[in-house]
Design an enzyme around this catalytic site. Structure first.
Site, PDB file in Angstrom:
ATOM      1  CB  CYS A 117      -1.004  -0.030   1.146  1.00  0.00           C
ATOM      2  SG  CYS A 117      -2.393   1.115   0.891  1.00  0.00           S
ATOM      3  CG  HIS A 225      -3.719  -3.502   3.003  1.00  0.00           C
ATOM      4  ND1 HIS A 225      -2.886  -2.938   3.938  1.00  0.00           N
ATOM      5  CD2 HIS A 225      -4.262  -2.480   2.303  1.00  0.00           C
ATOM      6  CE1 HIS A 225      -2.937  -1.610   3.827  1.00  0.00           C
ATOM      7  NE2 HIS A 225      -3.769  -1.314   2.832  1.00  0.00           N
ATOM      8  CD  GLU A 227      -1.447  -5.724   5.448  1.00  0.00           C
ATOM      9  OE1 GLU A 227      -2.295  -4.874   5.769  1.00  0.00           O
ATOM     10  OE2 GLU A 227      -1.045  -5.866   4.271  1.00  0.00           O
TER      11      GLU A 227
END
Length: 266
Positions: A117, A225, A227
């Site tokens: 990001c 994202h 993660e």
């Protein structure tokens, strides 16, 4: 003797926090980024609070990879020769100062680098690219922002498909040339830096992932994202597994170099 842990540097955000009009500066790291490094990459996340540009080379010598995280703040548009379009949006020039130099150092030294990001945008800007400050106001582009009042599970849910370059490592991680990803960003790539190769695109054509061309090691970034609970999505898990593998390779080389230096006379 046990080997030291594989360590990944995650630069901090600089934020003012506090109640009743009394704010104090804080250095912050989102749990989800640290947890993805710990669980997904099997590495120890580390921070160097108040790290300065002059210390980058020294600090990189202590770690095995760098992850540039997302953030509520945007890259300051002065770094791509624009004025601030929306003064109400948060900025973090202290982070910019460190991370834009850190990107160049990682590429030059062959340090594994993962950008997510804001980190994806930082790599593009550091290498000479430019950003749309408000993608949703660009003709022909979609609104890539998350629903602000929704709970996290909804904000980080898959929002749109991406088209992935065939015969690329990104396609290997995704298990094909299409995937569904989340979307939580207002800025996006307007001009890709010359040293980057695009690997994925949103339906409106916005670049969603790239590779640092000619990098000696892992050097990938994505606008979404991965993660977020990376262990629950095979595509995301594969990204962090590959990043962790590159970091462990660097650790082995680093330890070998340290052993060699200690064995030299004098």
């Amino acid at each position: 003797m046990n080997k030291p842990p594989c360590m990944v540097w995650l630069p901090a955000d600089h934020r003012l926090l506090g109640d009743h009009g009394h704010q104090m500066p804080f250095l912050l790291l989102g749990d989800k980024y640290a947890r993805a490094v710990k669980v997904g990459a099997q590495a120890q996340p580390v921070m160097f609070p108040l790290a300065e540009v002059e210390q980058i080379d020294e600090l990189l010598g202590m770690v095995d990879g760098v992850m540039l995280t997302g953030s509520p703040s945007n890259v300051h548009p002065s770094h791509f020769q624009e004025e601030v379009a929306d003064p109400s949006l948060p900025l973090d020039q202290d982070r910019d100062l460190l991370t834009l130099a850190l990107v160049k150092a990682c590429v030059h030294q062959g340090v594994p680098l993962l950008g997510v990001c804001r980190g994806f945008q930082e790599i593009n800007v550091a290498l000479g690219g430019a950003l749309y400050q408000r993608v949703h106001q660009v003709p022909g582009m979609n609104d890539h922002r998350e629903p602000k009042n929704a709970p996290p599970d909804e904000q980080y849910a898959p929002r749109h498909p991406i088209r992935i370059a065939p015969d690329s490592v990104m396609a290997e991680w995704a298990g094909g040339t299409e995937a569904e990803v989340n979307s939580l960003h207002g800025q996006g790539i307007a001009r890709l830096a010359e040293g980057l190769t695009p690997l994925a695109w949103a339906p409106d054509g916005l670049i969603e992932a790239f590779w640092v061309k000619g990098a000696r090691t892992f050097a990938y970034a994505m606008q979404w994202h991965p993660e977020w609970r990376c262990w629950e999505t095979p595509f995301y898990a594969n990204i962090f597994e590959a990043f962790g593998r590159a970091c462990r390779q660097r650790r082995s080389l680093r330890l070998q170099a340290n052993d060699l230096a200690r064995s030299q006379p004098g």
